[in-house]
Design a protein around this motif. Structure first.
Motif, mmCIF file in Angstrom:
data_model
loop_
_atom_site.group_PDB
_atom_site.id
_atom_site.type_symbol
_atom_site.label_atom_id
_atom_site.label_comp_id
_atom_site.label_asym_id
_atom_site.label_seq_id
_atom_site.Cartn_x
_atom_site.Cartn_y
_atom_site.Cartn_z
ATOM 1 N N SER A 41 0.966 -1.036 0.504
ATOM 2 C CA SER A 41 -0.023 0.048 0.088
ATOM 3 C C SER A 41 0.945 1.184 -0.495
ATOM 4 O O SER A 41 0.764 2.695 -0.668
ATOM 5 C CB SER A 41 -1.324 -0.151 1.106
ATOM 6 N N THR A 95 10.663 6.067 4.828
ATOM 7 C CA THR A 95 9.156 5.749 4.552
ATOM 8 C C THR A 95 7.951 6.375 5.842
ATOM 9 O O THR A 95 8.380 6.732 6.523
ATOM 10 C CB THR A 95 9.115 4.123 4.666
ATOM 11 N N ASN A 151 7.022 -8.788 2.217
ATOM 12 C CA ASN A 151 7.842 -7.124 2.271
ATOM 13 C C ASN A 151 7.108 -6.628 4.213
ATOM 14 O O ASN A 151 7.435 -5.499 4.515
ATOM 15 C CB ASN A 151 7.594 -6.276 1.543
ATOM 16 N N TYR A 159 11.831 -6.859 16.606
ATOM 17 C CA TYR A 159 12.341 -5.976 15.346
ATOM 18 C C TYR A 159 13.491 -7.129 14.444
ATOM 19 O O TYR A 159 13.152 -7.634 13.007
ATOM 20 C CB TYR A 159 12.744 -5.301 15.041
HETATM 21 N N1 LIG Z 1 11.633 2.092 5.889
HETATM 22 C C1 LIG Z 1 12.477 1.617 6.468
HETATM 23 O O1 LIG Z 1 13.531 2.537 6.806
HETATM 24 C C2 LIG Z 1 12.795 -0.033 6.626
HETATM 25 C C3 LIG Z 1 14.145 -0.315 7.011
HETATM 26 C C4 LIG Z 1 15.029 -1.838 6.604
HETATM 27 C C5 LIG Z 1 13.826 -2.987 6.250
HETATM 28 N N2 LIG Z 1 12.235 -2.404 6.608
HETATM 29 C C6 LIG Z 1 11.336 -2.936 6.071
HETATM 30 O O2 LIG Z 1 10.756 -2.795 4.441
HETATM 31 C C7 LIG Z 1 8.910 -3.326 4.959
HETATM 32 C C8 LIG Z 1 8.615 -2.136 4.102
HETATM 33 O O3 LIG Z 1 8.896 -1.167 4.964
HETATM 34 P P1 LIG Z 1 8.153 0.038 4.931
HETATM 35 O O4 LIG Z 1 8.997 1.509 5.567
HETATM 36 O O5 LIG Z 1 7.614 0.301 3.378
HETATM 37 O O6 LIG Z 1 6.892 0.680 5.892
HETATM 38 P P2 LIG Z 1 5.075 1.653 6.210
HETATM 39 O O7 LIG Z 1 5.197 0.742 7.464
HETATM 40 O O8 LIG Z 1 4.885 2.044 5.032
HETATM 41 O O9 LIG Z 1 4.693 0.062 5.186
HETATM 42 C C9 LIG Z 1 3.991 -1.321 6.086
HETATM 43 C C10 LIG Z 1 3.355 -2.238 4.835
HETATM 44 O O10 LIG Z 1 3.132 -3.165 5.225
HETATM 45 C C11 LIG Z 1 1.946 -3.701 5.743
HETATM 46 N N3 LIG Z 1 1.602 -4.449 6.791
HETATM 47 C C12 LIG Z 1 1.698 -4.235 8.105
HETATM 48 N N4 LIG Z 1 0.890 -5.341 8.288
HETATM 49 C C13 LIG Z 1 0.281 -6.385 7.909
HETATM 50 C C14 LIG Z 1 -0.012 -7.139 8.565
HETATM 51 N N5 LIG Z 1 -0.318 -8.051 9.163
HETATM 52 N N6 LIG Z 1 -0.651 -8.194 6.941
HETATM 53 C C15 LIG Z 1 -1.178 -6.876 5.988
HETATM 54 N N7 LIG Z 1 -0.389 -6.041 5.059
HETATM 55 C C16 LIG Z 1 0.609 -5.540 6.361
HETATM 56 C C17 LIG Z 1 0.656 -2.156 5.419
HETATM 57 O O11 LIG Z 1 0.291 -2.034 5.340
HETATM 58 C C18 LIG Z 1 1.954 -1.369 4.784
HETATM 59 O O12 LIG Z 1 1.539 -1.767 3.471
HETATM 60 C C19 LIG Z 1 8.874 -3.849 5.775
HETATM 61 O O13 LIG Z 1 8.966 -5.205 6.452
HETATM 62 C C20 LIG Z 1 10.245 -3.013 7.254
HETATM 63 O O14 LIG Z 1 10.588 -4.255 7.728
HETATM 64 C C21 LIG Z 1 12.116 -0.784 6.159
#
Ligand SMILES: NC(=O)c1ccc[n+]([C@@H]2O[C@H](COP(=O)([O-])OP(=O)(O)OC[C@H]3O[C@@H](n4cnc5c(N)ncnc54)[C@H](O)[C@@H]3O)[C@@H](O)[C@H]2O)c1
Length: 250
Positions: free
Chosen positions: A18, A193, A93, A158
């Motif tokens: 999303s 993000t 993801n 985490y």
């Molecule tokens: N943003 C960062 O700096 C960063 C760094 C390292 C890793 N990550 C990882 O990347 C991935 C995406 O992160 P982001 O920053 O885009 O986060 P975000 O919070 O912007 O998006 C997370 C997405 O996961 C979905 N989601 C969460 N829980 C869910 C569930 N139980 N069922 C279905 N959908 C679910 C949300 O609706 C959203 O679409 C994650 O796994 C996060 O741990 C992000």
């Protein structure tokens, strides 16, 4: 003339599509010609991603579920397979944080993070992998984090979920390699993000001091690497961790 896009006629499933990284990844794969099955907790929140992909002339369909619900995932994978015929790329993801120091961390905060970030990947990889084994091809990419490599005070849940994803991915890579399926891990550093938008200015400054490339990452920095891992150029890469963090962990 045949299309030069390497995902033409391929179907990609992206969880947590999303916003943030999931949205950027889905759009990047659509730009390479893939049709997209998009997963989030509700279909409404997927509208922006759907619009962007359909504007590119690509196919995309939304599916609502909680990735931690194994039965719901099985049912949705069956539905997607019936609608699209096959699934060629799986990107696990979806992820959440429930930060707090270990001494104050509730069981609920532990379970939510492990069940979403780690069990969610297991829930999708099993039924999608079953299909990929039958078709003898597939690319699985799991989104972990640099926190899974280095740990972080206040993120024991985490870090455990993201480190767990690495061991999980290496095992899947070994189990599926003989069937032409690769499984790799992408470890983003700090990417701009919703997940990181509440960082204080002070913390941001301290973080930047630790990043040799001197900037936070953008979702497209990660999406490009995921796209590469689905490309013919990456066909001999499996069980690997690609860290996308501006050089923070090396
Ligand atoms: N943003 C960062 O700096 C960063 C760094 C390292 C890793 N990550 C990882 O990347 C991935 C995406 O992160 P982001 O920053 O885009 O986060 P975000 O919070 O912007 O998006 C997370 C997405 O996961 C979905 N989601 C969460 N829980 C869910 C569930 N139980 N069922 C279905 N959908 C679910 C949300 O609706 C959203 O679409 C994650 O796994 C996060 O741990 C992000």
């Amino acid at each position: 003339m045949p299309s030069s896009k390497f995902l033409t006629d391929k179907v990609a499933l992206v969880t947590g599509a999303s916003r943030g990284l999931g949205k950027a990844i889905a759009v990047a794969l659509a730009k390479e010609g893939a049709s997209l099955a998009l997963i989030a907790r509700s279909t409404e929140v997927l509208q922006g991603t759907l619009d962007e992909i359909r504007a590119l002339g690509s196919v995309a369909e939304p599916y609502a579920l909680d990735v931690s619900d194994g039965a719901a995932v099985e049912a949705v994978v069956e539905k997607i397979t019936a609608q699209f015929g096959h699934i060629d790329v799986l990107v696990n993801n979806a992820g959440v944080t429930r930060d707090g120091l270990l001494m104050r961390m509730s069981s609920e905060a532990w379970d939510t993070v492990i069940n979403t970030n780690l069990k969610g990947a297991f829930n999708f990889t099993k039924p999608v992998g079953r299909q990929m084994v039958k078709q003898r091809s597939g690319r699985i990419i799991n989104i972990s984090s640099v926190i899974g490599l280095m740990g972080n005070a206040g993120q024991a849940n985490y870090a455990a979920s993201k480190a767990g994803l690495i061991g999980f991915s290496k095992s899947v890579a070994r189990e599926f390699a003989s069937r032409g399926i690769t499984c790799n891990v992408v470890c983003p550093g700090f990417i701009e993000t919703d997940m990181t938008k509440d960082l204080s200015e002070d913390l941001r400054k301290k973080l930047l001091e630790k990043i040799p490339l001197q900037r936070l990452g953008q979702p497209d920095d990660v999406a490009g690497v995921v796209s590469f891992l689905t490309s013919p150029a990456a066909s001999y890469i499996t069980g690997q961790i690609l860290t996308v963090d501006g050089g923070m962990v090396m």
